[in-house]
Design an enzyme around this catalytic site. Structure first.
Site, PDB file in Angstrom:
ATOM      1  N   ARG A  63      36.956 -19.989  -5.076  1.00 52.80           N
ATOM      2  CA  ARG A  63      37.585 -19.609  -3.150  1.00 52.80           C
ATOM      3  C   ARG A  63      37.380 -21.112  -2.798  1.00 52.80           C
ATOM      4  NH1 ARG A  63      31.844 -16.389  -2.322  1.00 52.80           N
ATOM      5  NH2 ARG A  63      31.120 -18.100  -3.960  1.00 52.80           N
ATOM      6  N   LYS A 104      30.213 -22.679  -1.815  1.00 56.64           N
ATOM      7  CA  LYS A 104      29.172 -23.204  -1.863  1.00 56.64           C
ATOM      8  C   LYS A 104      28.376 -24.577  -1.618  1.00 56.64           C
ATOM      9  CE  LYS A 104      27.628 -20.548  -4.824  1.00 56.64           C
ATOM     10  NZ  LYS A 104      26.702 -19.438  -3.649  1.00 56.64           N
ATOM     11  N   TYR A 140      27.703 -22.691   2.322  1.00 56.87           N
ATOM     12  CA  TYR A 140      26.336 -21.973   2.137  1.00 56.87           C
ATOM     13  C   TYR A 140      25.868 -22.632   1.693  1.00 56.87           C
ATOM     14  CZ  TYR A 140      28.814 -17.190   2.054  1.00 56.87           C
ATOM     15  OH  TYR A 140      29.046 -15.855   2.644  1.00 56.87           O
ATOM     16  N   HIS A 162      21.663 -22.127   0.515  1.00 57.56           N
ATOM     17  CA  HIS A 162      20.584 -21.390  -0.400  1.00 57.56           C
ATOM     18  C   HIS A 162      19.810 -22.558  -0.491  1.00 57.56           C
ATOM     19  CE1 HIS A 162      22.514 -17.870  -0.264  1.00 57.56           C
ATOM     20  NE2 HIS A 162      23.386 -18.182  -0.715  1.00 57.56           N
ATOM     21  N   GLU A 207      24.800 -18.640   5.908  1.00 61.19           N
ATOM     22  CA  GLU A 207      23.398 -17.113   5.547  1.00 61.19           C
ATOM     23  C   GLU A 207      22.310 -17.990   5.839  1.00 61.19           C
ATOM     24  OE1 GLU A 207      21.521 -20.957   2.836  1.00 61.19           O
ATOM     25  OE2 GLU A 207      24.165 -20.247   3.122  1.00 61.19           O
ATOM     26  N   ASP A 261      20.651 -16.333  -5.866  1.00 60.00           N
ATOM     27  CA  ASP A 261      20.728 -17.331  -4.895  1.00 60.00           C
ATOM     28  C   ASP A 261      20.065 -17.750  -4.256  1.00 60.00           C
ATOM     29  OD1 ASP A 261      23.658 -17.981  -5.037  1.00 60.00           O
ATOM     30  OD2 ASP A 261      24.693 -16.312  -4.522  1.00 60.00           O
TER      31      ASP A 261
END
Length: 371
Positions: free
Chosen positions: A15, A75, A94, A96, A118, A270
């Protein structure tokens, strides 16, 4: 503002943080966008498309990270990427953080300002920047589960939808949120027998109105989870507590009593996973067997369908990217309480309370930094 998009380096992560259309939009608003050479090539977004959209090309990761006042990624930054962050630099991706104290420590030490997709909220109380990837992951969970129920992939050799005269597989879905609902749609469409478990009775009622007697809905209790997990051929974990680690709903003891050759797909990995036996895997080695049960725990599942995921994610993240770039992070967060919820780390302070509670660290309210 100068915005940079580095190439993703996580295992099989194809991505890219911005599509050419998003670059065009940012440039049209007066921003300068740098894209690392080849960042989108694997999914058919080549350098020529980015140049045509008004981007400039960074020769490598080091140049991309050094050029950007704001870094837009997909990510969480890997250790070598955290080392390139600088004080006051804005990171939009993101994160996490809850199950990842090492990343938290690295981001705090960098002095960067880190907004996590998120935990950005929506007017209706949802998580609009997480939702598109949850949709993808929920649908992929059924694909992955069906494939790994095949004997050649370690499963018990069951066709998910069965055939006339032979019963279909029993699928249990933990959580009726975005992941669970999309998994439910796929599993029902393939003809499986599906049980979905959640603590929100209103949500279960909504699903019952849509799917009727094609599914079984259960209120989540320890006994209900245990019974449904032990009866299942495929269990999909899609539970979420925003910003915090996922609750471990399925114990190791439960897994030890599951059917041999059953499959677990832990979409919550995740955030640490909702099975006690779960640990993160990669697309290179997506599964392992614990107590005779196949575990699929890939931490970046949507990366396998990277083109679809990139466009879906870009649709959700662009508006906030424009706000952050146009106003600066302080003004953008003051003006939008939903975006404010996305701030996890800033200038050496941990601003996400669930992460602070999970890791036993001090929490600094966002308003203190904005004031």
């Amino acid at each position: 503002m100068r915005i940079a998009v580095p190439q993703e380096i996580k295992n099989h992560e194809y991505r890219v943080g911005l599509t050419p259309a998003a670059v065009h939009e940012l440039v049209a608003h007066g921003h300068e966008v740098w894209v690392q050479t080849g960042a989108g090539a694997a999914i058919g977004l080549d350098d020529a498309q980015y140049l045509a959209a008004g981007a400039r090309l960074a020769a490598d990761a080091a140049e991309a990270w050094s050029r950007g006042d704001m870094i837009v990624k997909v990510k969480e930054p890997q250790p070598q990427e955290i080392a390139m962050l600088r004080e006051g630099q804005l990171l939009y991706t993101y994160l996490h953080l809850a199950p990842d104290p090492e990343q938290t420590a690295g981001l705090l030490a960098s002095g960067a300002v880190c907004v996590a997709y998120e935990t950005v909220t929506g007017p209706g109380g949802g998580l609009p920047l997480l939702a598109p990837m949850s949709e993808v992951a929920g649908r992929m969970a059924v694909q992955a589960g069906a494939a790994h129920l095949e004997k050649s992939h370690g499963g018990m050799g069951i066709l998910l939808g069965g055939v006339p005269g032979v019963a279909p597989a029993q699928v249990t879905i933990l959580g009726a949120g975005v992941v669970g609902t999309n998994a439910l749609q796929m599993a029902v469409g393939l003809g499986a027998r599906v049980t979905v478990i959640d603590r929100n009775v209103d949500r279960l009622r909504q699903l019952d109105l849509v799917f009727g007697n094609r599914i079984t809905t259960l209120f989540s209790t320890a006994k209900a989870v245990e019974a449904a997990v032990l009866a299942a051929d495929l269990v999909i974990g899609g539970v979420l507590i925003p910003g915090a680690s996922a609750p471990r709903l399925v114990t190791r003891e439960m897994v030890s009593r599951m059917k041999r050759g059953a499959v677990v797909v832990d979409v919550a990995i995740d955030q640490g996973g909702c099975f006690e036996t779960s640990h993160a895997t990669t697309h290179d080695e997506p599964t392992y067997v614990a107590d005779g049960v196949v575990h699929y725990c890939v931490a970046n599942m949507p990366g396998a369908v990277a083109r679809t995921s990139t466009f879906a994610l870009g649709n959700a993240t662009l508006a906030h990217a424009l706000a952050l770039a146009g106003k600066g992070w302080r003004a953008a967060l003051r003006d939008d309480p939903h975006l404010r919820a996305g701030l996890n780390v800033a200038l050496g302070k941990l601003t996400c309370e669930p992460v602070a509670l999970q890791q036993g660290m001090r929490h600094t309210p966002v308003d203190q930094l904005l004031d």
